[in-house]
Design a protein around this motif. Structure first.
Motif, PDB file in Angstrom:
ATOM      1  N   PRO A  27      -4.726   6.108  -4.549  1.00  0.00           N
ATOM      2  CA  PRO A  27      -4.356   4.770  -4.352  1.00  0.00           C
ATOM      3  C   PRO A  27      -4.604   4.178  -3.002  1.00  0.00           C
ATOM      4  O   PRO A  27      -4.922   4.876  -2.056  1.00  0.00           O
ATOM      5  N   VAL A  28      -4.707   2.832  -2.874  1.00  0.00           N
ATOM      6  CA  VAL A  28      -4.924   2.240  -1.605  1.00  0.00           C
ATOM      7  C   VAL A  28      -3.652   2.815  -0.696  1.00  0.00           C
ATOM      8  O   VAL A  28      -2.551   2.607  -0.962  1.00  0.00           O
ATOM      9  N   ALA A  65       0.866  -1.147   0.154  1.00  0.00           N
ATOM     10  CA  ALA A  65      -0.099   0.057   0.056  1.00  0.00           C
ATOM     11  C   ALA A  65       0.762   1.158   0.004  1.00  0.00           C
ATOM     12  O   ALA A  65       1.955   1.203   0.223  1.00  0.00           O
ATOM     13  N   CYS A  66       0.184   2.427  -0.555  1.00  0.00           N
ATOM     14  CA  CYS A  66       0.934   3.613  -0.422  1.00  0.00           C
ATOM     15  C   CYS A  66       0.871   4.076   1.132  1.00  0.00           C
ATOM     16  O   CYS A  66       0.025   3.335   2.034  1.00  0.00           O
ATOM     17  N   ASN A 125       7.629   8.217  -4.113  1.00  0.00           N
ATOM     18  CA  ASN A 125       6.471   8.781  -4.915  1.00  0.00           C
ATOM     19  C   ASN A 125       5.054   8.191  -3.807  1.00  0.00           C
ATOM     20  O   ASN A 125       4.067   8.869  -4.484  1.00  0.00           O
ATOM     21  N   GLY A 126       5.223   7.124  -3.662  1.00  0.00           N
ATOM     22  CA  GLY A 126       3.674   6.587  -2.999  1.00  0.00           C
ATOM     23  C   GLY A 126       3.849   6.915  -1.490  1.00  0.00           C
ATOM     24  O   GLY A 126       3.214   6.325  -0.820  1.00  0.00           O
ATOM     25  N   ARG A 127       4.602   7.703  -1.090  1.00  0.00           N
ATOM     26  CA  ARG A 127       4.836   7.976   0.249  1.00  0.00           C
ATOM     27  C   ARG A 127       4.392   9.655   0.633  1.00  0.00           C
ATOM     28  O   ARG A 127       5.209  10.568  -0.069  1.00  0.00           O
ATOM     29  N   TYR A 162      -0.480   8.905 -10.060  1.00  0.00           N
ATOM     30  CA  TYR A 162      -0.044   7.901  -9.444  1.00  0.00           C
ATOM     31  C   TYR A 162      -0.512   6.503 -10.261  1.00  0.00           C
ATOM     32  O   TYR A 162      -1.760   6.692 -10.543  1.00  0.00           O
ATOM     33  N   ALA A 163       0.160   5.380 -10.239  1.00  0.00           N
ATOM     34  CA  ALA A 163      -0.451   4.267 -10.906  1.00  0.00           C
ATOM     35  C   ALA A 163      -1.810   3.608 -10.464  1.00  0.00           C
ATOM     36  O   ALA A 163      -1.973   3.560  -9.191  1.00  0.00           O
ATOM     37  N   GLY A 164      -2.697   3.516 -11.219  1.00  0.00           N
ATOM     38  CA  GLY A 164      -4.133   3.120 -11.022  1.00  0.00           C
ATOM     39  C   GLY A 164      -4.895   4.206 -10.656  1.00  0.00           C
ATOM     40  O   GLY A 164      -6.291   3.904 -10.536  1.00  0.00           O
TER      41      GLY A 164
END
Length: 332
Positions: free
Chosen positions: A117-118, A83-84, A185-187, A324-326
């Motif tokens: 994102p999740v 998960a992010c 980048n997911g944080r 972000y992806a998705g």
């Protein structure tokens, strides 16, 4: 004669009243913002879990402190896919569902709509030394609100200490139970006031770990040297950080500085760093573009509060996660 004296008295009274009105402090604007549609519970939206963690009192970076903290886990987290991550300072505020930001509700709605994102949320209160600053006993009422003793040390200090605390002490506890992405980048890291400058400080020192920042009424002033950020940003090569800044023109103006001006100076410094880096590439004929700051500012007329930032928080999340992806939402 009596009439003349009456006129003089009346004239003096009017002049005194005008002078008093001119010298009276300007009333602060009342902040009225409608509740965002995505900050309200909706039928059919899966509910994430909010888990209060055991009080954390084992910090080696901030010894002698203890703090409450919470984790939000979205319903869509499957335990297999990383998960992010979103970290919030002053966590007891944004974790609530009746406050300014209402993060669990917003996350439930936007994750369900695939507009972010999740994401697992981490909500952390600042540390307090109970020996030096005993918290109120259950049911105890005090004349002044309780304040954690270590808040300014943790949030306003210009160093990598708080990022080490998060990365080395808090994240390992979470990662024992949940899978978190290693992609910076997911944080995301968020905060209000001193929590806002703290969020930027984490990304500034550790862009390898956090690259998304949300600051509401950020304290980029001279509390512990935060006013030095604009010249530091101007002199250093741009870092790959996405930054959202919100502030109001009636924010604080005191011995530490002017909060609204300080936030505007941050925005100008980001723009200067990007521009000069691009000019250097053009002049040198380089083929690889430098890192850039990705910045969005929202200015209002509000005071030093979380009302404005909370009112726009769902759209802030759309902007921060827009590519972000998705995620299907375009930038707003």
């Amino acid at each position: 004669m009596i009439r003349s004296l009456s006129r003089v008295a009346l004239s003096i009274g009017l002049m005194t009243g005008i002078a008093a009105a001119q010298n009276a402090p300007t009333p602060k604007p009342v902040e009225n913002y409608p509740t965002h549609a995505d900050a309200v519970r909706k039928e059919g939206v899966p509910l994430g879990k909010v888990i209060q963690m055991p009080r954390f009192a084992d910090s080696k970076i901030y010894p002698g402190t203890e703090r409450d903290w919470w984790i939000y886990v979205p319903a869509q987290y499957d335990g297999k896919t990383p998960a992010c991550l979103a970290v919030f300072q002053d966590g007891a505020g944004p974790i609530g569902e009746k406050g300014d930001t209402r993060v669990p509700i917003v996350f439930d709605n936007l994750i369900h709509q695939k507009e972010m994102p999740v994401t697992i949320g981490v909500f952390i209160n600042p540390g307090n030394d109970p020996k030096k600053n005993p918290p109120p006993a259950k049911g105890e009422k005090r004349a002044t609100p309780f304040k954690a003793s270590n808040r300014s040390v943790e949030y306003d200090t210009m160093s990598d200490a708080y990022s080490k605390y998060l990365i080395d002490e808090i994240l390992p506890i979470i990662q024992k139970e949940y899978k978190i992405t290693d992609d910076p980048n997911g944080r995301l890291i968020c905060g209000n006031s001193s929590g806002g400058i703290c969020a930027f400080t984490v990304a500034w020192y550790r862009p390898d770990a956090f690259r998304k920042v949300v600051s509401h009424v950020g304290s980029f002033t001279d509390i512990r040297g935060g006013h030095n950020y604009p010249p530091m940003i101007r002199k250093a090569p741009p870092k790959p950080i996405r930054v959202f800044l919100q502030d109001g023109s009636n924010d604080l103006d005191n011995q530490f500085g002017d909060w609204f001006l300080a936030n505007q100076q941050m925005a100008k410094a980001f723009a200067y760093a990007n521009r000069t880096a691009d000019e250097a590439v053009k002049a040198g004929g380089k083929s690889i573009a430098p890192d850039r700051y990705d910045v969005k500012t929202v200015w209002g007329e509000g005071v030093h509060s979380g009302k404005h930032g909370g009112a726009i928080f769902p759209d802030t999340m759309r902007w921060i996660w827009r590519d972000y992806a998705g995620v299907k939402t375009a930038a707003r």
